[in-house]
Design an enzyme around this catalytic site. Structure first.
Site, PDB file in Angstrom:
ATOM      1  N   ALA A 168       0.826  -1.214   0.000  1.00 66.25           N
ATOM      2  CA  ALA A 168       0.000   0.000   0.000  1.00 66.25           C
ATOM      3  C   ALA A 168       0.857   1.260   0.000  1.00 66.25           C
ATOM      4  CB  ALA A 168      -0.929  -0.007   1.209  1.00 66.25           C
ATOM      5  N   GLU A 175      -6.555  -9.494  -6.428  1.00 66.66           N
ATOM      6  CA  GLU A 175      -6.489  -8.431  -7.425  1.00 66.66           C
ATOM      7  C   GLU A 175      -5.517  -7.377  -6.928  1.00 66.66           C
ATOM      8  OE1 GLU A 175      -7.369  -4.563  -9.202  1.00 66.66           O
ATOM      9  OE2 GLU A 175      -8.180  -5.071  -7.242  1.00 66.66           O
TER      10      GLU A 175
END
Length: 189
Positions: A116, A138
Site C-alpha cells: 500500500a 487483485e
C-alpha cells in the site's frame, strides 16, 4: 463476532486443514537468507502469499470491461517470481494457500502496508462460511510507473471472525459459483 487469535488459527490449520500449506509462525527471511515480505501466522491473522501465476490486464483489444461478460482475452498470462504490473493497470493472481472456512467463520482480507505504501492496492472479498479454494487476488497499480509483485511472499492479511451463532445458509449450501476454485479465477455470473 470475535476476532480469532494465533492459537486458534494454528489449531484450526493443524486439526481441520483450514489453511494448506500452513506457516505456524511469521516468515521474514527466505530459505536462501533473503529478506522477504512476511507471511504466515500473526497475532490475530494470517498473512497469505501470492503464487507465481498471474493474469495481467491489457487493453490491446480496446474492449469495454463488463463484469457480466468479461473478455478473457483482456489478460496476458504470466508465470514467474516477479510480476510487473503496467502503470494504472491491474493483475490477478491466486494464493499459494488453499482455504477451508468453518461454518461459523467469516474472514476479511486486507492488503499489506508494504504494498500500500508503494501505491499497490490488494483487493480480496470476504471468505464466506464453508467456502473453500484458492483465493483470487487483485492487485491495482495506482501509480504512473510499472510496479512489482513478488510471488511466494506475503501480500495480504486474513482476519478470522467467529460468530456466536451458526449461519442458516452457508456458501456451500448456496452452491456458490467460486466454491472449490483452483488457479486464477475470472468473474462469473
Amino acid at each position: 463476532m470475535t476476532i480469532k487469535s494465533d492459537k486458534w488459527i494454528r489449531r484450526m490449520a493443524e486439526s481441520h486443514k483450514m489453511i494448506e500449506p500452513f506457516a505456524p509462525d511469521q516468515v521474514r527471511v527466505s530459505e536462501d537468507g533473503r529478506k522477504i515480505v512476511s507471511y504466515g501466522t500473526s497475532s490475530y491473522g494470517y498473512d497469505i502469499r501470492c503464487a507465481d501465476e498471474f493474469k495481467i490486464f491489457t487493453n490491446i483489444n480496446s474492449t469495454i470491461v463488463d463484469p457480466k461478460n468479461f473478455d478473457e482475452k483482456s489478460f496476458v498470462d504470466f508465470k514467474g517470481d516477479v510480476c510487473i504490473i503496467p502503470p494504472n493497470s491491474f493483475a490477478l493472481a491466486r494464493t499459494v494457500e488453499y482455504f477451508r472456512i468453518p461454518r461459523s467463520v467469516l474472514t476479511v482480507c486486507l492488503g499489506k502496508s508494504t504494498y500500500a505504501r508503494c501505491g499497490i492496492i490488494v483487493n480480496v472479498t470476504p471468505f464466506e462460511p464453508e467456502w473453500e479454494g484458492h483465493v483470487t487476488l487483485e492487485f491495482s497499480n495506482t501509480t504512473p510507473l510499472p510496479a512489482k509483485i513478488y510471488a511466494n511472499e506475503g501480500v495480504a492479511q486474513v482476519l478470522f471472525f467467529e460468530s456466536d451463532e451458526i449461519c442458516e445458509t452457508s456458501y456451500a449450501d448456496r452452491g456458490g459459483k467460486y466454491q472449490g476454485q483452483h488457479g486464477v479465477t475470472l468473474p462469473r455470473t
